[in-house]
Design an enzyme around this catalytic site. Structure first.
Site, PDB file in Angstrom:
ATOM      1  N   ASP A  46       0.840  -1.198   0.000  1.00  0.00           N
ATOM      2  CA  ASP A  46       0.000   0.000   0.000  1.00  0.00           C
ATOM      3  C   ASP A  46       0.873   1.245   0.000  1.00  0.00           C
ATOM      4  OD1 ASP A  46       0.750   0.509   2.610  1.00  0.00           O
ATOM      5  OD2 ASP A  46      -1.168  -0.030   3.491  1.00  0.00           O
ATOM      6  N   GLU A  65      -5.991   2.306  -0.831  1.00  0.00           N
ATOM      7  CA  GLU A  65      -4.640   2.441  -1.380  1.00  0.00           C
ATOM      8  C   GLU A  65      -3.861   1.134  -1.269  1.00  0.00           C
ATOM      9  OE1 GLU A  65      -4.257   4.045   2.913  1.00  0.00           O
ATOM     10  OE2 GLU A  65      -5.800   3.852   1.379  1.00  0.00           O
TER      11      GLU A  65
END
Length: 328
Positions: A194, A237
């Protein structure tokens, strides 16, 4: 008996067959592959003795699949693969090798769709051929549907913002990939990553800039991984990549390359935020690998990558942590 109708039906049947080019300097190997495939009834096999002859045949007729040996006179399989990717980028290529993982990894990095280790097992050989063709059909269908109706296809299996697969599609295929690796005792890598401090990107520049960063991350992932890899936006994300037929060294190599590509990329260059200066964007990556006695399911493989990602973030971010190097 209508001979004209019979000839027409036969011609139509031949057109429906999948045209396969088998490239090997050993006539016995070519004959065996031809026999195995043609017994399936859906393949029309053409033979070539080396890469030079194969390229000539590829220029004359379209083929749906190429299966090539590595070591051959005139032009070897790796050089042939490079030429095919330069001229016929969309043709699936399976590399047959008796030289182990190092050659196999190189072939996959250069764009091979799959590997067959020699001497091959017939059932596995047929499976890999069918799988490569199915995956190519999926890519072709995806590209066609994207061209015809991007919104509809985006709702089906593609994350609209990043261009990667969405989580639903990823969850549909991960169990099958793990089962294949387990059944045939082959390599399977997993990356979870991420964006570091992504909340600060949204807070400092706004969600529109955040969306640009996500979109460009998706583009960088697609530029870094191979066609056979399965890259998806897992949520927010967070991203996940499945790496079929990839050794532990290969998994680490892809993870390091991806981390470096993102670290060095100038984000939002075409749409700079107010003030003109964009903060550096980095990612933390966790990696896991099968076969490993600790993982009996795809969920356990994913969990190990996720735990390694957590460790990467806790140990300073912008780094790769691999599960198999962690202390128990």
């Amino acid at each position: 008996m209508n001979l004209a109708a019979d000839r027409k039906e036969k011609t139509t049947e031949e057109r429906r067959k999948i045209r396969v080019l088998v490239v090997d300097d050993n006539p016995a190997t070519r004959e065996l592959m031809r026999d195995v495939l043609e017994q399936e009834g859906q393949y029309e096999v053409t033979e070539a003795g080396d890469g030079v002859e194969a390229l000539k045949k590829l220029h004359k007729l379209p083929y749906q699949l190429v299966i090539s040996d590595v070591r051959m006179p005139e032009m070897d399989g790796i050089t042939l693969l490079t030429n095919i990717r330069a001229i016929h980028a969309d043709i699936p290529v399976i590399i047959a090798t008796a030289f182990g993982n190092e050659v196999g990894l190189k072939a996959l990095e250069l764009g091979a769709d799959d590997l067959v280790y020699m001497p091959f097992r017939i059932e596995e050989f047929k499976f890999r051929v069918a799988r490569s063709l199915r995956f190519h059909q999926l890519l072709t269908t995806r590209e066609t549907l994207l061209a015809e109706n991007r919104e509809l296809w985006g709702k089906a299996i593609t994350d609209r913002l990043t261009g990667l697969y969405n989580r639903q599609y990823f969850e549909d295929v991960i169990d099958g990939e793990f089962a294949r690796a387990k059944r045939y005792r082959i390599h399977l890598g997993c990356l979870m990553f991420d964006i570091d401090h992504f909340k600060l990107v949204n807070d400092d520049y706004g969600h529109l800039i955040g969306d640009v960063v996500l979109r460009e991350i998706g583009q960088l992932v697609l530029q870094t991984v191979r066609r056979v890899d399965i890259a998806a936006r897992y949520g927010g994300e967070e991203f996940v990549v499945i790496l079929p037929e990839t050794t532990p060294d290969g998994v680490k190599l892809v993870a390091d390359r991806l981390r470096q590509n993102i670290e060095e990329f100038q984000f939002c260059e075409k749409t700079p935020p107010e003030g003109g200066k964009m903060r550096q964007v980095t990612v933390s990556i966790g990696a896991s690998y099968y076969p490993d006695p600790n993982y009996a399911t795809a969920t356990e493989l994913l969990r190990a990558a996720d735990e390694s990602l957590y460790e990467a973030k806790n140990s300073g971010r912008n780094r790769v942590v691999v599960a198999w190097e962690q202390k128990p």
